[in-house]
Scaffold this active site. Structure first.
Site, mmCIF file in Angstrom:
data_model
loop_
_atom_site.group_PDB
_atom_site.id
_atom_site.type_symbol
_atom_site.label_atom_id
_atom_site.label_comp_id
_atom_site.label_asym_id
_atom_site.label_seq_id
_atom_site.Cartn_x
_atom_site.Cartn_y
_atom_site.Cartn_z
ATOM 1 N N SER A 134 0.831 -1.212 0.000
ATOM 2 C CA SER A 134 0.000 0.000 0.000
ATOM 3 C C SER A 134 0.860 1.254 0.000
ATOM 4 O O SER A 134 1.946 1.275 0.561
ATOM 5 C CB SER A 134 -0.891 0.040 1.240
ATOM 6 O OG SER A 134 -1.578 1.273 1.264
ATOM 7 N N LYS A 188 -4.445 -6.569 3.477
ATOM 8 C CA LYS A 188 -4.470 -5.465 2.512
ATOM 9 C C LYS A 188 -5.914 -5.147 2.098
ATOM 10 O O LYS A 188 -6.295 -3.984 1.921
ATOM 11 C CB LYS A 188 -3.622 -5.805 1.273
ATOM 12 C CG LYS A 188 -3.690 -4.772 0.146
ATOM 13 C CD LYS A 188 -3.196 -3.410 0.622
ATOM 14 C CE LYS A 188 -3.012 -2.330 -0.399
ATOM 15 N NZ LYS A 188 -4.008 -2.010 -1.348
ATOM 16 N N HIS A 191 -7.426 -3.279 4.877
ATOM 17 C CA HIS A 191 -6.841 -1.935 4.786
ATOM 18 C C HIS A 191 -7.657 -1.095 3.808
ATOM 19 O O HIS A 191 -8.022 0.048 4.078
ATOM 20 C CB HIS A 191 -5.381 -2.037 4.329
ATOM 21 C CG HIS A 191 -4.775 -0.731 3.873
ATOM 22 N ND1 HIS A 191 -5.072 -0.156 2.650
ATOM 23 C CD2 HIS A 191 -3.904 0.120 4.479
ATOM 24 C CE1 HIS A 191 -4.417 0.979 2.519
ATOM 25 N NE2 HIS A 191 -3.688 1.171 3.617
ATOM 26 N N ASN A 192 -7.957 -1.671 2.656
ATOM 27 C CA ASN A 192 -8.690 -0.913 1.647
ATOM 28 C C ASN A 192 -10.139 -0.662 2.054
ATOM 29 O O ASN A 192 -10.697 0.391 1.734
ATOM 30 C CB ASN A 192 -8.636 -1.623 0.289
ATOM 31 C CG ASN A 192 -7.323 -1.363 -0.418
ATOM 32 O OD1 ASN A 192 -6.291 -1.229 0.234
ATOM 33 N ND2 ASN A 192 -7.338 -1.286 -1.723
ATOM 34 N N GLU A 195 -9.883 2.125 4.242
ATOM 35 C CA GLU A 195 -9.587 3.279 3.363
ATOM 36 C C GLU A 195 -10.912 3.842 2.794
ATOM 37 O O GLU A 195 -11.146 5.052 2.822
ATOM 38 C CB GLU A 195 -8.658 2.797 2.245
ATOM 39 C CG GLU A 195 -8.343 3.787 1.148
ATOM 40 C CD GLU A 195 -7.478 3.117 0.045
ATOM 41 O OE1 GLU A 195 -6.402 2.592 0.363
ATOM 42 O OE2 GLU A 195 -7.887 3.139 -1.137
HETATM 43 C C1 6PG Z 1 -3.198 1.501 -1.611
HETATM 44 C C2 6PG Z 1 -4.505 1.632 -2.325
HETATM 45 C C3 6PG Z 1 -4.513 0.996 -3.665
HETATM 46 C C4 6PG Z 1 -5.863 1.006 -4.346
HETATM 47 C C5 6PG Z 1 -6.299 2.325 -4.816
HETATM 48 C C6 6PG Z 1 -7.595 2.313 -5.628
HETATM 49 O O1 6PG Z 1 -3.230 1.002 -0.504
HETATM 50 O O2 6PG Z 1 -2.166 1.891 -2.153
HETATM 51 O O3 6PG Z 1 -5.499 1.015 -1.539
HETATM 52 O O4 6PG Z 1 -4.089 -0.322 -3.502
HETATM 53 O O5 6PG Z 1 -5.806 0.186 -5.447
HETATM 54 O O6 6PG Z 1 -6.425 3.161 -3.745
HETATM 55 O O7 6PG Z 1 -8.610 1.624 -5.013
HETATM 56 P P1 6PG Z 1 -10.109 1.775 -5.550
HETATM 57 O O8 6PG Z 1 -10.054 1.877 -7.046
HETATM 58 O O9 6PG Z 1 -10.823 0.524 -5.150
HETATM 59 O O10 6PG Z 1 -10.645 3.005 -4.927
#
Ligand code: 6PG
Length: 474
Positions: A134, A188, A191-192, A195
């Site tokens: 990430s 991960k 994490h997302n 996010e």
């Molecule tokens: C990271 C991000 C990355 C992710 C983008 C787009 O941790 O660097 O999570 O891996 O792919 O942020 O995610 P979305 O297209 O699902 O918003």
């Protein structure tokens, strides 16, 4: 045979933005790295642009030469699009590699795929590691957060390289081995999911300021900047401030007024919600964030809805919700969202028998990754005290929730009264309220289930289950 001989300590396939940046990061940290891309032009361009670092890069035109240029036991990082491309690449590599070599999938894989690939690797070789990376483009180049999954010895082979290239928090690497097989990719994924929720809650308070208070993008950017100096200090608040303050070079209007309100998603947030539902863990704040992204894409339907019902948002008197109450609401929402995320990781760990050291996960999220924030340091301490306890109940966070819950309630209530949608914050509030209510309303659900399906219930006054109400004949 490669013209170079086996000189590289590691190899990387896939020189897209993320792969290219990761390769440069590895080279800059002093490791000789073999690189390969399906199209040779891309490899050539990459080497030309690498400048002085090209001395550490070993390019190859064929996969066989690429493999031959890596020292044994070999380690090959895949930075190709998640899904079928990963399987195809593994199939292409398998006949060229030895069973004790190592393939590392560093893409945003679905952790179920990683579990399957780890099993196939055990059966057919070579060994396999799934790592979540990430930090976006900049992270890949200058220090990402790295979440590792796979066998201990596989991590042992490359852990020193992954730690060297990772972000550091007060000198500690933000890279760790978290468990077997898909453990790293599961972390991960969560994490997302976090996010998504973090971003959505920021967007919700942005909406209150924009549509409720009528504040300009510049003013909102200044508020976020101010918050970034306090408890909410985080990469996402920082970039939200920058996004809000930026003007469109073409029109001069604020960028936020030019960007279409239709959010994209590659899928990892959705996987988090799916996983939470499958494992039976409540991740309602994350689920709400995913649902809002889906709703955002219904632009035409939203326009029709506005014509039919009138626009929802109404101006709100600023005295009803203070700016610092918005900040406090975000603090409360953030604590709930992380409590849900860590809970989900813990459930997955139990299901698969993975180590999943939660305090360590919080630690490696303190820098490099998209959700890095000051609060993660307090979270790692709270989880180190007791990782099985809901994060909301850790003394530091329960005190913070007691301080901020009134603001969360006030923001959600006033937003609802003024037609300002705050679905992730509302979900956080409902989770908080349900998780502090000993007597819920699920007795009604059990009564209904027993009435229509004789599913049975437990009683408050007797042990055991399978009791029925007097309505069976009714
Ligand atoms: C990271 C991000 C990355 C992710 C983008 C787009 O941790 O660097 O999570 O891996 O792919 O942020 O995610 P979305 O297209 O699902 O918003």
């Amino acid at each position: 045979m490669s013209s170079h001989g086996a000189v590289a300590e590691i190899g990387l396939i896939g020189l897209g933005t993320m792969g290219g940046n990761l390769a440069l990061n590895i080279a800059e940290n002093g490791f000789q790295i073999a690189v390969y891309n399906r199209t040779t032009e891309k490899t050539d361009q990459f080497i030309t642009k690498a400048g002085d670092l090209s001395a550490k890069l070993v390019p190859s035109k064929t996969l066989a030469d690429f493999v031959a240029s890596i020292k044994t036991p070999r380690a090959v990082i895949l930075m190709v699009p998640a899904g079928e491309a990963v399987d195809a690449q593994i199939e292409a590599l398998r006949p060229l590699l030895d069973p004790q070599d190592l393939i590392i999938d560093a893409g945003n894989a679905n952790y179920h795929d990683t579990n399957r690939r780890a099993k196939e690797a055990d059966e057919k070789g070579p060994r396999f590691l799934g790592i979540g990376v990430s930090g976006g483009e900049e992270g890949a180049r200058f220090g990402p957060s790295i979440m590792g999954g796979g066998a201990n010895d596989a991590w042992g082979q490359v852990g020193h390289i992954l730690e060297a290239i990772s972000a550091k928090y007060e000198g500690e690497p933000c890279a760790a081995h978290l468990g077997e097989a898909g453990a790293g990719h599961l972390v991960k994924t969560v994490h997302n999911g976090i996010e998504y929720a973090d971003m959505q809650m920021i967007a919700e308070v942005y909406g209150v300021m924009r549509d409720g208070f009528g504040m300009s993008a510049q003013e909102i950017g200044a508020v976020f900047e101010d918050w970034n100096g306090g408890i909410l200090q985080s990469y996402l608040i920082e970039i939200s401030s920058k996004v809000a303050k930026t003007a469109d070079p073409e029109s001069g209007a604020p960028m936020l007024d030019i960007i279409l309100d239709r959010a994209g998603q590659k899928g990892t947030g959705r996987w988090t919600a799916i996983e939470a539902l499958m494992l039976g863990t409540p991740a309602s704040t994350i689920e709400a964030a995913v649902a809002v992204r889906n709703m955002s894409s219904r632009l035409d339907e939203r326009k029709t809805g506005e014509t039919a019902f009138g626009a929802a948002p109404q101006p709100m008197d600023r005295s009803l919700v203070r700016i610092n109450a918005l900040e406090a609401a975000l603090v409360a929402g953030k604590i709930v969202c992380y409590a849900q995320g860590f809970d989900l990781i813990l459930e997955a760990a139990k299901q698969y028998g993975w180590a999943m050291p939660l305090p360590k996960i919080a630690k490696i999220w303190r820098n490099g990754c998209i959700i890095r924030s000051a609060m993660l340091n307090d979270m790692s301490s709270a989880l180190a005290d007791d990782d099985a306890r809901n994060l909301m109940l850790a003394p530091f966070f329960s005190a913070k929730l007691k301080e901020t819950e009134g603001s969360l309630r006030q923001v959600v209530a006033q937003a609802a009264l003024h037609g300002l949608p705050v679905p992730a914050l509302s979900a956080a509030l409902s989770y908080f309220d349900i998780m502090r209510t000993a007597r819920s309303t699920a007795n009604m659900l059990q009564g209904q289930r027993d009435f229509f399906g004789a599913h049975g219930f437990e009683r408050t006054d007797k042990d055991g289950g399978g009791f029925h109400g007097p309505w069976a004949m009714g």
